[in-house]
Design a protein around this motif. Structure first.
Motif, PDB file in Angstrom:
ATOM      1  N   LEU A  26       0.822  -1.211   0.000  1.00  0.00           N
ATOM      2  CA  LEU A  26       0.000   0.000   0.000  1.00  0.00           C
ATOM      3  C   LEU A  26       0.858   1.263   0.000  1.00  0.00           C
ATOM      4  CD1 LEU A  26      -2.600  -1.087   2.697  1.00  0.00           C
ATOM      5  CD2 LEU A  26      -2.729  -1.383   0.218  1.00  0.00           C
ATOM      6  N   GLY A  27       2.177   1.087  -0.001  1.00  0.00           N
ATOM      7  CA  GLY A  27       3.070   2.238   0.049  1.00  0.00           C
ATOM      8  C   GLY A  27       3.195   2.819   1.446  1.00  0.00           C
ATOM      9  N   HIS A  32       9.137   6.292  11.415  1.00  0.00           N
ATOM     10  CA  HIS A  32       9.602   7.104  12.540  1.00  0.00           C
ATOM     11  C   HIS A  32       9.365   6.383  13.856  1.00  0.00           C
ATOM     12  CE1 HIS A  32      10.655  10.772  14.672  1.00  0.00           C
ATOM     13  NE2 HIS A  32       9.554  10.674  15.387  1.00  0.00           N
ATOM     14  N   ASP A  33      10.332   6.501  14.757  1.00  0.00           N
ATOM     15  CA  ASP A  33      10.195   6.009  16.127  1.00  0.00           C
ATOM     16  C   ASP A  33      10.171   7.215  17.053  1.00  0.00           C
ATOM     17  OD1 ASP A  33      10.331   3.426  15.155  1.00  0.00           O
ATOM     18  OD2 ASP A  33      12.432   3.150  15.681  1.00  0.00           O
ATOM     19  N   PHE A  49       4.055   4.554  11.299  1.00  0.00           N
ATOM     20  CA  PHE A  49       3.956   4.129   9.900  1.00  0.00           C
ATOM     21  C   PHE A  49       3.179   5.191   9.144  1.00  0.00           C
ATOM     22  CE2 PHE A  49       4.824   0.314  12.144  1.00  0.00           C
ATOM     23  CZ  PHE A  49       5.355  -0.599  11.248  1.00  0.00           C
ATOM     24  N   GLY A  50       3.557   5.392   7.886  1.00  0.00           N
ATOM     25  CA  GLY A  50       2.822   6.357   7.096  1.00  0.00           C
ATOM     26  C   GLY A  50       3.261   6.379   5.654  1.00  0.00           C
ATOM     27  N   SER A  51       2.777   7.401   4.951  1.00  0.00           N
ATOM     28  CA  SER A  51       3.081   7.599   3.539  1.00  0.00           C
ATOM     29  C   SER A  51       2.840   9.064   3.194  1.00  0.00           C
ATOM     30  CB  SER A  51       2.193   6.699   2.672  1.00  0.00           C
ATOM     31  OG  SER A  51       0.819   6.998   2.903  1.00  0.00           O
ATOM     32  N   ALA A  52       3.361   9.484   2.058  1.00  0.00           N
ATOM     33  CA  ALA A  52       3.133  10.846   1.550  1.00  0.00           C
ATOM     34  C   ALA A  52       3.430  11.902   2.614  1.00  0.00           C
ATOM     35  CB  ALA A  52       1.712  10.979   1.006  1.00  0.00           C
ATOM     36  N   ASN A  53       4.549  11.736   3.295  1.00  0.00           N
ATOM     37  CA  ASN A  53       4.998  12.692   4.319  1.00  0.00           C
ATOM     38  C   ASN A  53       4.048  12.831   5.499  1.00  0.00           C
ATOM     39  OD1 ASN A  53       7.438  13.410   3.006  1.00  0.00           O
ATOM     40  ND2 ASN A  53       6.248  14.639   1.579  1.00  0.00           N
ATOM     41  N   ARG A  54       3.251  11.786   5.767  1.00  0.00           N
ATOM     42  CA  ARG A  54       2.352  11.780   6.921  1.00  0.00           C
ATOM     43  C   ARG A  54       2.571  10.496   7.711  1.00  0.00           C
ATOM     44  NH1 ARG A  54      -3.135  11.636   6.434  1.00  0.00           N
ATOM     45  NH2 ARG A  54      -3.179  12.485   8.514  1.00  0.00           N
TER      46      ARG A  54
END
Length: 147
Positions: A26-27, A32-33, A49-54
């Motif tokens: 899903l990309g 980040h921790d 966990f995230g994507s698109a700078n979020r």
């Protein structure tokens, strides 16, 4: 719109490994921790966990209660739903509904469901009408009539 979600997991290293593999199609990645000691007193350590700078999906170590939450992630295609399901199963997730149309919702609602390592219900769904398409083939959902 949802900004973030914390999910308590019993075994943090196993949960990180599971979600890294299951969400990759899903990309969505472990990006980040966060050290709880950097926040207010009692703030938990988090794995984001995230994507698109979020960053919007966070794991925290704690008591897991599988009845507490059902999480639905957006896929951008039926193929991504299929890839998630295969990756999640290979990572140790249990079947809770193979990829396919969920006709009880809508014939264009395509989803797959698994249980993660803590028994949480995870769904990945592709709703074709919610994705931008060329204007010549765009699905239009009529507005309901108000009485």
């Amino acid at each position: 719109m949802l900004d973030h979600l914390f999910l308590s997991v019993a075994d943090m290293p196993a949960a990180i490994a599971f979600y890294e593999r299951a969400l990759a199609p899903l990309g969505i990645a472990h990006v980040h921790d966060y050290k709880g000691s950097d926040g207010p007193p009692g703030h938990p350590d988090l794995k984001g966990f995230g994507s698109a700078n979020r960053i919007y999906f966070w794991l925290r170590e704690g008591t897991a209660d599988a009845r507490a939450v059902h999480i639905g992630f957006v896929a951008d295609s039926a193929a991504a739903v299929d890839a998630f399901y295969a990756a999640a199963r290979r990572a140790g997730g249990a079947d809770n509904g193979a990829p396919g149309a969920r006709l009880h919702y809508d014939p264009r609602y395509y989803a797959a469901n698994i249980f993660d390592l803590d028994g949480y219900s995870i769904e990945v769904v592709y709703k074709s009408w919610q994705h931008r398409q060329p204007s010549s083939v765009q699905n239009v959902i009529p507005r309901p009539q108000l009485s």
